[in-house]
Design a protein around this motif. Structure first.
Motif, mmCIF file in Angstrom:
data_model
loop_
_atom_site.group_PDB
_atom_site.id
_atom_site.type_symbol
_atom_site.label_atom_id
_atom_site.label_comp_id
_atom_site.label_asym_id
_atom_site.label_seq_id
_atom_site.Cartn_x
_atom_site.Cartn_y
_atom_site.Cartn_z
ATOM 1 N N HIS A 1 0.847 -1.186 0.000
ATOM 2 C CA HIS A 1 0.000 0.000 0.000
ATOM 3 C C HIS A 1 0.882 1.236 0.000
ATOM 4 N N ALA A 2 0.450 2.253 -0.719
ATOM 5 C CA ALA A 2 1.216 3.493 -0.774
ATOM 6 C C ALA A 2 1.234 4.141 0.601
ATOM 7 N N GLN A 3 2.390 4.584 1.018
ATOM 8 C CA GLN A 3 2.489 5.313 2.269
ATOM 9 C C GLN A 3 2.315 6.787 1.966
ATOM 10 N N THR A 4 1.501 7.449 2.769
ATOM 11 C CA THR A 4 1.241 8.856 2.513
ATOM 12 C C THR A 4 1.997 9.699 3.516
ATOM 13 N N PRO A 5 2.769 10.648 3.012
ATOM 14 C CA PRO A 5 3.525 11.498 3.928
ATOM 15 C C PRO A 5 2.605 12.454 4.671
ATOM 16 N N THR A 6 2.927 12.700 5.914
ATOM 17 C CA THR A 6 2.192 13.705 6.675
ATOM 18 C C THR A 6 3.122 14.888 6.882
ATOM 19 N N PRO A 7 2.561 16.083 6.995
ATOM 20 C CA PRO A 7 3.416 17.263 7.148
ATOM 21 C C PRO A 7 4.335 17.134 8.366
ATOM 22 N N THR A 8 5.601 17.473 8.188
ATOM 23 C CA THR A 8 6.549 17.419 9.296
ATOM 24 C C THR A 8 6.719 18.789 9.937
ATOM 25 N N ALA A 9 6.215 19.813 9.280
ATOM 26 C CA ALA A 9 6.249 21.173 9.812
ATOM 27 C C ALA A 9 4.848 21.762 9.625
ATOM 28 N N PRO A 10 4.469 22.714 10.454
ATOM 29 C CA PRO A 10 3.136 23.310 10.300
ATOM 30 C C PRO A 10 2.942 23.915 8.905
ATOM 31 N N GLU A 11 1.797 23.613 8.290
ATOM 32 C CA GLU A 11 1.462 24.162 6.975
ATOM 33 C C GLU A 11 0.150 24.922 7.071
ATOM 34 N N PRO A 12 0.144 26.207 6.771
ATOM 35 C CA PRO A 12 -1.111 26.958 6.794
ATOM 36 C C PRO A 12 -2.050 26.446 5.703
ATOM 37 N N LEU A 13 -3.322 26.313 6.044
ATOM 38 C CA LEU A 13 -4.314 25.841 5.081
ATOM 39 C C LEU A 13 -5.209 26.967 4.581
ATOM 40 N N GLY A 14 -5.715 27.765 5.495
ATOM 41 C CA GLY A 14 -6.633 28.828 5.129
ATOM 42 C C GLY A 14 -7.582 29.108 6.271
ATOM 43 N N ALA A 15 -8.575 29.923 5.985
ATOM 44 C CA ALA A 15 -9.543 30.323 7.009
ATOM 45 C C ALA A 15 -10.392 29.134 7.439
ATOM 46 N N ALA A 16 -10.600 29.023 8.739
ATOM 47 C CA ALA A 16 -11.429 27.949 9.290
ATOM 48 C C ALA A 16 -12.849 28.023 8.742
ATOM 49 N N SER A 17 -13.317 29.220 8.423
ATOM 50 C CA SER A 17 -14.674 29.404 7.910
ATOM 51 C C SER A 17 -14.885 28.748 6.543
ATOM 52 N N GLU A 18 -13.794 28.343 5.865
ATOM 53 C CA GLU A 18 -13.898 27.673 4.569
ATOM 54 C C GLU A 18 -14.396 26.231 4.701
ATOM 55 N N VAL A 19 -14.335 25.670 5.925
ATOM 56 C CA VAL A 19 -14.773 24.293 6.147
ATOM 57 C C VAL A 19 -16.117 24.348 6.872
ATOM 58 N N PRO A 20 -17.205 23.981 6.198
ATOM 59 C CA PRO A 20 -18.522 24.074 6.829
ATOM 60 C C PRO A 20 -18.706 23.042 7.943
ATOM 61 N N VAL A 21 -19.459 23.388 8.955
ATOM 62 C CA VAL A 21 -19.773 22.438 10.030
ATOM 63 C C VAL A 21 -20.520 21.256 9.410
ATOM 64 N N GLY A 22 -20.052 20.056 9.701
ATOM 65 C CA GLY A 22 -20.639 18.850 9.122
ATOM 66 C C GLY A 22 -20.117 18.546 7.731
ATOM 67 N N GLY A 23 -19.198 19.360 7.247
ATOM 68 C CA GLY A 23 -18.649 19.179 5.902
ATOM 69 C C GLY A 23 -17.135 19.090 5.914
ATOM 70 N N LEU B 1 -6.008 25.251 15.186
ATOM 71 C CA LEU B 1 -6.597 26.544 14.861
ATOM 72 C C LEU B 1 -5.681 27.612 15.428
ATOM 73 N N GLU B 2 -5.164 28.458 14.557
ATOM 74 C CA GLU B 2 -4.317 29.576 14.974
ATOM 75 C C GLU B 2 -5.036 30.851 14.569
ATOM 76 N N GLY B 3 -5.638 31.492 15.555
ATOM 77 C CA GLY B 3 -6.488 32.644 15.252
ATOM 78 C C GLY B 3 -7.722 32.136 14.536
ATOM 79 N N PRO C 1 2.306 19.140 12.870
ATOM 80 C CA PRO C 1 2.626 19.305 14.291
ATOM 81 C C PRO C 1 2.715 20.771 14.686
ATOM 82 N N LYS C 2 2.445 21.016 15.957
ATOM 83 C CA LYS C 2 2.548 22.385 16.454
ATOM 84 C C LYS C 2 3.992 22.850 16.401
ATOM 85 N N ALA C 3 4.164 24.119 16.142
ATOM 86 C CA ALA C 3 5.527 24.681 16.038
ATOM 87 C C ALA C 3 6.193 24.715 17.394
#
Length: 139
Positions: A33-55, A128-130, A137-139
């Motif tokens: 099975h393919a192994q999927t790398p996970t971030p080793t340093a914090p990566e910003p994704l975007g505003a939390a409001s972009e992810v709907p509750v339940g979505g 969640l940062e702000g 992982p956390k910085a």
């Protein structure tokens, strides 16, 4: 008895090709099975409001999918298929589709719900940062 030169050269070519195959598949586990790398340093994704509750939201560039079960709660998973390592292409509600071989994943749990993948998506810590989501992982 001497081994013909052609046989020796053919064996060397096959051994070389086998070595290249190992290098090309170095992201595969012992189970194939393919192994999927996970971030080793914090990566910003975007505003939390972009992810709907339940979505969920797919962050292709960061190779992460984020699910929001309740306001202020976030679950993250790798967006890389555990079958062959392809990136999930789209979300249909909370189901992530892999375009390569048709695997589907429940992004609320990471579980494979349709094969050929059988291994769940690896968890990715989300903080969640702000007002922004950060993967890894956390910085």
């Amino acid at each position: 008895m001497r081994t013909p030169r052609r046989t020796v050269l053919k064996g060397a070519a096959l051994a070389g090709a086998a070595g290249l195959g190992v290098a090309a598949c170095s992201t595969e586990s012992k189970l194939g099975h393919a192994q999927t790398p996970t971030p080793t340093a914090p990566e910003p994704l975007g505003a939390a409001s972009e992810v709907p509750v339940g979505g969920a939201k797919l962050y292709k560039e960061q190779r992460v999918v984020v699910y929001c079960p309740a306001k202020g709660e976030y679950k993250g998973f790798s967006a890389q298929c555990t079958h062959a390592g392809c990136l999930l292409e789209k979300l249909e509600g909370t189901i992530g589709d892999c375009p390569c071989h048709g695997s589907r994943f429940d992004v609320t749990t990471g579980e494979a719900v349709h094969g050929p993948a059988t291994v769940p998506l690896p968890k990715v810590p989300i903080t969640l940062e702000g007002d922004n989501l950060v993967a890894g992982p956390k910085a």
